[in-house]
Scaffold this motif. Structure first.
Motif, PDB file in Angstrom:
ATOM      1  N   HIS A 182     -54.439   9.519  15.174  1.00  0.00           N
ATOM      2  CA  HIS A 182     -54.072  10.716  14.211  1.00  0.00           C
ATOM      3  C   HIS A 182     -54.383  11.928  14.649  1.00  0.00           C
ATOM      4  N   GLN A 183     -53.850  12.978  13.714  1.00  0.00           N
ATOM      5  CA  GLN A 183     -54.262  14.432  14.175  1.00  0.00           C
ATOM      6  C   GLN A 183     -55.849  14.623  14.397  1.00  0.00           C
ATOM      7  N   ASN A 192     -53.936  18.157  17.554  1.00  0.00           N
ATOM      8  CA  ASN A 192     -53.495  16.886  17.424  1.00  0.00           C
ATOM      9  C   ASN A 192     -54.434  16.044  18.175  1.00  0.00           C
ATOM     10  N   ARG A 197     -50.053  26.481  20.281  1.00  0.00           N
ATOM     11  CA  ARG A 197     -50.188  26.769  18.839  1.00  0.00           C
ATOM     12  C   ARG A 197     -50.205  28.428  18.974  1.00  0.00           C
TER      13      ARG A 197
END
Length: 337
Positions: free
Chosen positions: A290-291, A272, A329
């Motif tokens: 934004h991402q 992100n 992640r």
């Protein structure tokens, strides 16, 4: 009339309002502001579009000249603004670092960026999942059967295609649906020219400086300097270019301005970019987005050597946040197995 448009019109109590974009309006901001201006005119509300900085892109200036679109600079209307004037923010939100706090009351925000600073509005339509603000404005027309002329359709089409990088970045179903409905109204030759005429000859210097200064970290993260006082839109274009290099999945391009450091961030790895930028710049300045695309500004007025140290510190902060994002992640991927 659907709930969204009804809510917007209910929030307006004056016969005239101001529509304000972020300080350096890009094609999406221009399209959203112009589209909203025409929509409100149909509904009986006159609007003046205003902005603080400059319109920097060649193709954005071209489409405004070609279509006869005229916006007002804040410096030219400050004397007529009153404390009770009503302001609608488009492609931007109150308290963001790239939006001038003008005289008047911000009654509404229509935007597709994430919210980082909470603000009170009479009406808000903020959809971070949408790739362009122009798509949101276009939906007001089609969902309420409001007629649209070719000029409005053309500029909204250009805004959607520009902010989604021709439907290759952050695109949503709404962007696709609106573009498919708008495109039939547009002159294809004009769109083709706009999308293939993004650079002035003088812009090449920024690309040259970025190529000369690019540094790679962690095997996939690139930092590059676009030169002194590089226009904000050009910094963003250079960041897109750096991201297009094979193996680069995170790009940070910066330019030193009179009041500080402007950064443009791009990401294609699934991390992100907005969250990483906001965290990396915490304590230095402001950032977010934004991402896949983000930006930031760090105020600074020191010496060249102090600037060099600041840049190194910012690089370390970005690398630290990127590592944390990758580790998080990986942990989530492990839990899913």
């Amino acid at each position: 009339m659907n709930e969204r448009l009804g809510g917007l019109l209910k929030a307006i109590t004056h016969e005239h309002v101001y529509i304000q974009t972020h300080d350096f309006p890009d094609p999406d901001a221009i399209a959203s502001a112009y589209g909203l201006q025409q929509l409100l005119k149909y509904c009986g509300v006159e609007a003046t579009v205003c902005y603080q900085g400059r319109i920097e892109r060649f193709n954005t200036n071209y489409i405004m000249e070609k279509l006869g679109i005229s916006f007002s600079k804040l410096v030219d209307i400050n004397d007529v603004l009153r404390e009770d004037d009503e302001v609608i923010l488009v492609d931007s939100q109150k308290f963001n670092s790239n939006v001038e706090d003008i005289k008047g009351v911000e009654i509404a925000s229509i935007d597709h960026h994430p919210t980082f600073f909470q603000a009170e509005y009479r009406f808000a339509d903020i959809r971070p999942e949408v790739g362009s603000c122009a798509a949101i404005i276009a939906s007001y027309f089609f969902e309420n059967d409001i007629p649209m002329d070719e000029r409005t359709a053309l500029v909204l089409t250009f805004g959607i295609r520009s902010d989604t990088a021709k439907l290759s970045r952050g695109v949503s179903q709404l962007d696709l649906d609106m573009l498919s409905r708008l495109f039939a109204f547009c002159d294809g030759d004009t769109i083709y020219y706009l999308e293939n005429s993004e650079l002035d000859f003088e812009d090449l210097g920024a690309y040259a400086k970025a190529i000369e200064s690019i540094e790679m970290y962690e095997g996939d993260t690139a930092f590059a300097f676009a030169g002194e006082n590089c226009p904000e839109a050009l910094v963003a274009s250079v960041s897109d270019f750096i991201l297009s290099i094979v193996k680069v999945t995170f790009s940070v391009v910066y330019s030193r301005k009179a009041l500080g450091l402007k950064l443009s961030v791009r990401c294609s790895s699934g991390l992100n970019a907005g969250a990483i930028t906001a965290k990396a710049l915490r304590g230095f300045g402001d950032g977010g987005g934004h991402q896949v695309m983000a930006g930031g500004f760090v105020p600074f007025s020191g010496t060249d050597s102090q600037m060099a140290k600041l840049i190194e510190d910012i690089k370390e902060a970005f690398i630290k946040q990127i590592r944390r994002a990758k580790a998080a992640r990986s942990r989530l991927a492990g839990l899913d197995r």
